[in-house]
Write an enzyme that holds these catalytic residues in place. Structure first.
Site, PDB file in Angstrom:
ATOM      1  N   HIS A   1     -17.322 -20.791  31.359  1.00 11.78           N
ATOM      2  CA  HIS A   1     -16.501 -21.199  30.308  1.00 11.78           C
ATOM      3  C   HIS A   1     -15.248 -20.397  30.539  1.00 11.78           C
ATOM      4  O   HIS A   1     -15.149 -19.101  30.961  1.00 11.78           O
ATOM      5  CB  HIS A   1     -17.122 -21.197  28.957  1.00 11.78           C
ATOM      6  CG  HIS A   1     -17.741 -19.670  28.669  1.00 11.78           C
ATOM      7  ND1 HIS A   1     -18.932 -19.468  29.268  1.00 11.78           N
ATOM      8  CD2 HIS A   1     -17.526 -18.619  28.116  1.00 11.78           C
ATOM      9  CE1 HIS A   1     -19.438 -18.244  28.865  1.00 11.78           C
ATOM     10  NE2 HIS A   1     -18.424 -17.630  27.983  1.00 11.78           N
TER      11      HIS A   1
ATOM     12  N   HIS B   1     -12.172 -18.985  28.001  1.00  8.85           N
ATOM     13  CA  HIS B   1     -11.957 -18.893  26.403  1.00  8.85           C
ATOM     14  C   HIS B   1     -10.141 -19.040  26.448  1.00  8.85           C
ATOM     15  O   HIS B   1      -9.626 -18.448  27.243  1.00  8.85           O
ATOM     16  CB  HIS B   1     -12.113 -17.306  25.722  1.00  8.85           C
ATOM     17  CG  HIS B   1     -13.465 -16.917  26.066  1.00  8.85           C
ATOM     18  ND1 HIS B   1     -14.246 -16.978  24.857  1.00  8.85           N
ATOM     19  CD2 HIS B   1     -14.410 -16.530  26.959  1.00  8.85           C
ATOM     20  CE1 HIS B   1     -15.544 -16.582  25.281  1.00  8.85           C
ATOM     21  NE2 HIS B   1     -15.687 -16.394  26.394  1.00  8.85           N
TER      22      HIS B   1
END
Ligand code: 5GP
Length: 144
Positions: A106, A108
């Site tokens: 992922h 951010h």
């Protein structure tokens, strides 16, 4: 690291992708999914993930990584507009020693304001009402 840990299908983000866990969705295409972080380090903290089962930078394909980066850039542009932010911090962590807590890759995308520090990770869970409002603003800025 001599042997690379395998991807775990039961990680939280895999469950969100399968619709088994709720999330405040912001954007989706054939290869990426974007939703808000439930423990935001600043208001409007978004997470961009690949749909492919990649643990982190070490097993994602270059093509999926490039697509995630492209979507993160689009989200950064939209977040500046949606939240009238002064800047954006982009973070991507790999393995426990690298600060990774959830083992599905992922990125951010965190809106920033002059003089405002990031909250520590996982310090305060945001309410569903606030997250829903922020997600709606970001979706609008993304033309969703
Ligand atoms: P990492 O530390 O692995 O880079 O980031 C993991 C992020 O996932 C953290 O910022 C954390 O707040 C977020 N997170 C953990 N559990 C959940 C969850 O169930 N839903 C959402 N939306 N975010 C989560």
């Amino acid at each position: 690291m001599s042997t690379r840990p395998a991807y775990d299908n039961e990680n939280i983000f895999a469950k969100i992708l399968r619709g088994e866990m709720p999330a405040h969705k912001v954007y989706e295409d054939d290869r990426a999914f974007v939703f808000l972080d439930i423990f935001p380090r600043a208001p409007g903290h978004a997470l961009v993930i690949p749909k492919a089962p990649a643990r982190n930078i070490f097993d994602i394909t270059p093509e999926d990584l490039a697509h995630v980066a492209k979507v993160a850039q689009t989200v950064a542009h939209a977040a500046i507009e949606a939240y009238d932010a002064d800047g954006i911090t982009v973070i991507q962590s790999n393995e426990k020693a690298g600060g990774q807590e959830v083992f599905h890759l992922h990125v951010h995308v965190i809106p920033r304001y002059e003089g405002q520090r990031l909250k520590p990770p996982a310090s305060e869970m945001e309410t569903p009402e606030v997250l829903a409002g922020q997600a709606a603003k970001l979706r609008t800025a993304l033309g969703q």
